[in-house]
Design an enzyme around this catalytic site. Structure first.
Site, mmCIF file in Angstrom:
data_model
loop_
_atom_site.group_PDB
_atom_site.id
_atom_site.type_symbol
_atom_site.label_atom_id
_atom_site.label_comp_id
_atom_site.label_asym_id
_atom_site.label_seq_id
_atom_site.Cartn_x
_atom_site.Cartn_y
_atom_site.Cartn_z
ATOM 1 N N GLY A 30 1.085 -1.219 -0.080
ATOM 2 C CA GLY A 30 0.098 0.084 -0.016
ATOM 3 C C GLY A 30 0.824 1.194 0.263
ATOM 4 O O GLY A 30 0.732 2.276 -0.836
ATOM 5 N N HIS A 31 1.953 1.270 0.789
ATOM 6 C CA HIS A 31 2.576 2.442 0.952
ATOM 7 C C HIS A 31 3.365 2.471 -0.404
ATOM 8 O O HIS A 31 3.680 3.761 -0.788
ATOM 9 C CB HIS A 31 3.802 2.319 1.940
ATOM 10 C CG HIS A 31 3.291 2.200 3.499
ATOM 11 N ND1 HIS A 31 3.313 0.874 4.146
ATOM 12 C CD2 HIS A 31 2.913 3.186 4.120
ATOM 13 C CE1 HIS A 31 2.748 1.276 5.393
ATOM 14 N NE2 HIS A 31 2.619 2.792 5.448
ATOM 15 N N GLY A 140 -3.279 7.385 1.221
ATOM 16 C CA GLY A 140 -4.413 6.331 0.597
ATOM 17 C C GLY A 140 -5.599 6.345 1.345
ATOM 18 O O GLY A 140 -5.749 6.959 2.463
ATOM 19 N N GLN A 146 -9.455 9.789 7.517
ATOM 20 C CA GLN A 146 -7.997 10.633 7.502
ATOM 21 C C GLN A 146 -8.012 11.395 6.387
ATOM 22 O O GLN A 146 -7.830 12.597 5.912
ATOM 23 C CB GLN A 146 -6.856 9.566 7.774
ATOM 24 C CG GLN A 146 -5.755 10.478 7.479
ATOM 25 C CD GLN A 146 -4.619 9.594 7.881
ATOM 26 O OE1 GLN A 146 -4.242 9.374 8.999
ATOM 27 N NE2 GLN A 146 -3.701 9.143 6.838
#
Ligand code: PAF
Length: 267
Positions: A30-31, A140, A146
């Protein structure tokens, strides 16, 4: 890869475009997807690696949050990332009195279960934006709330950058990738994809009213999840929504033992 530990040493060529990926390390696919997106979007890619203490609520996993800088640096080098900003807590915080609180969108859902969490996130992200001064920042959508909070802060404070949001990267069985998945026991790891399966099932149903949501929560509880919330929300305001339509999103947070998992699904 240039590794920079202090704000003073973070000197970037400002004649070039800069894309920034803030992270807390413990990189997974994901990162890396965010870093690749940043690589496409600008000439210089800066990644921050900082486990931000102010976004952990009392009793959470700050002390045991996975940390493996050398591995992270190796993975970043392969993207390739140009600059890794990895400051100490003392470098980032010297007893500040200023906190950014994004009203409304930060107060529901995660905000109720993790009071103060989004103040910590908004404040550190604003600090990082001011330190790095990127043209573009990439986040993401796994942490959907967030993303909404940061988007709101950037607009409200006229922070001069463009935000890019990337869809969640999942394991083969559908589990959203997260650094916290490392905490799961083999049995919990086997159960964990059910969170995503429930969202998929809800998104395919004809309606997602209280009845469907309660049934889904019950199935999760029966399987061993302690559900904090499961809701259909308006993707901009995070207010509960009724219709299964574009712009709305399912959001869920549930605990398996001591591990808290979150996920979401749009249309
Ligand atoms: O999403 C994260 O990893 C963190 O919340 C962030 C944005 C890096 C702020 O510490």
């Amino acid at each position: 890869l240039k590794i920079v530990r202090t704000i003073a040493k973070l000197q970037l060529d400002r004649t070039k475009s800069i894309a920034f990926v803030p992270t807390m390390g413990a990189f997974h696919e994901g990162h890396l997807a965010l870093m690749r997106r940043a690589r496409e979007a600008a000439e210089i890619v800066v990644v921050s690696l900082f486990v931000n203490p102010t976004q952990f609520v009392a009793g959470e996993d700050y002390d045991r949050y996975p940390r493996n800088e050398e591995r992270d640096f190796e993975l970043a080098r392969k993207i390739p990332v140009d600059v890794m900003f990895a400051p100490s807590v003392a470098e980032m915080y010297a007893g500040e009195e200023t906190v950014i609180h994004v009203k409304g969108v930060s107060e529901r859902w995660e905000g109720e279960h993790r009071p103060g969490h989004f103040d910590g996130v908004a404040t550190v992200v604003a600090k990082l934006f001011n330190i790095v001064r990127p043209n573009i920042a990439v986040f993401g959508l796994k942490d959907f709330q967030q993303a909404v909070v940061i988007d709101r802060m950037v607009r409200d404070l006229n922070i001069p950058l463009a935000l890019l949001f990337e869809e969640t990267v999942r394991e083969q069985d559908g589990l959203a990738m997260s650094s916290r998945n490392a905490y799961l026991s083999p049995e919990q790891r086997r159960l964990a994809p059910m969170l995503h399966e429930e969202l998929e099932q809800l998104s395919k149903s004809k309606s997602a009213g209280d009845k469907e949501l309660s049934e889904s929560k019950e199935r999760l509880a029966k399987a061993g999840f302690a559900v904090d919330y499961l809701a259909l929300v308006d993707g901009a305001t995070l207010e509960p929504a009724r219709k299964l339509e574009k712009g709305n999103r399912f959001i869920v947070a549930a605990r398996l033992g001591a591990t808290r998992l979150i996920d979401n699904l749009g249309f």
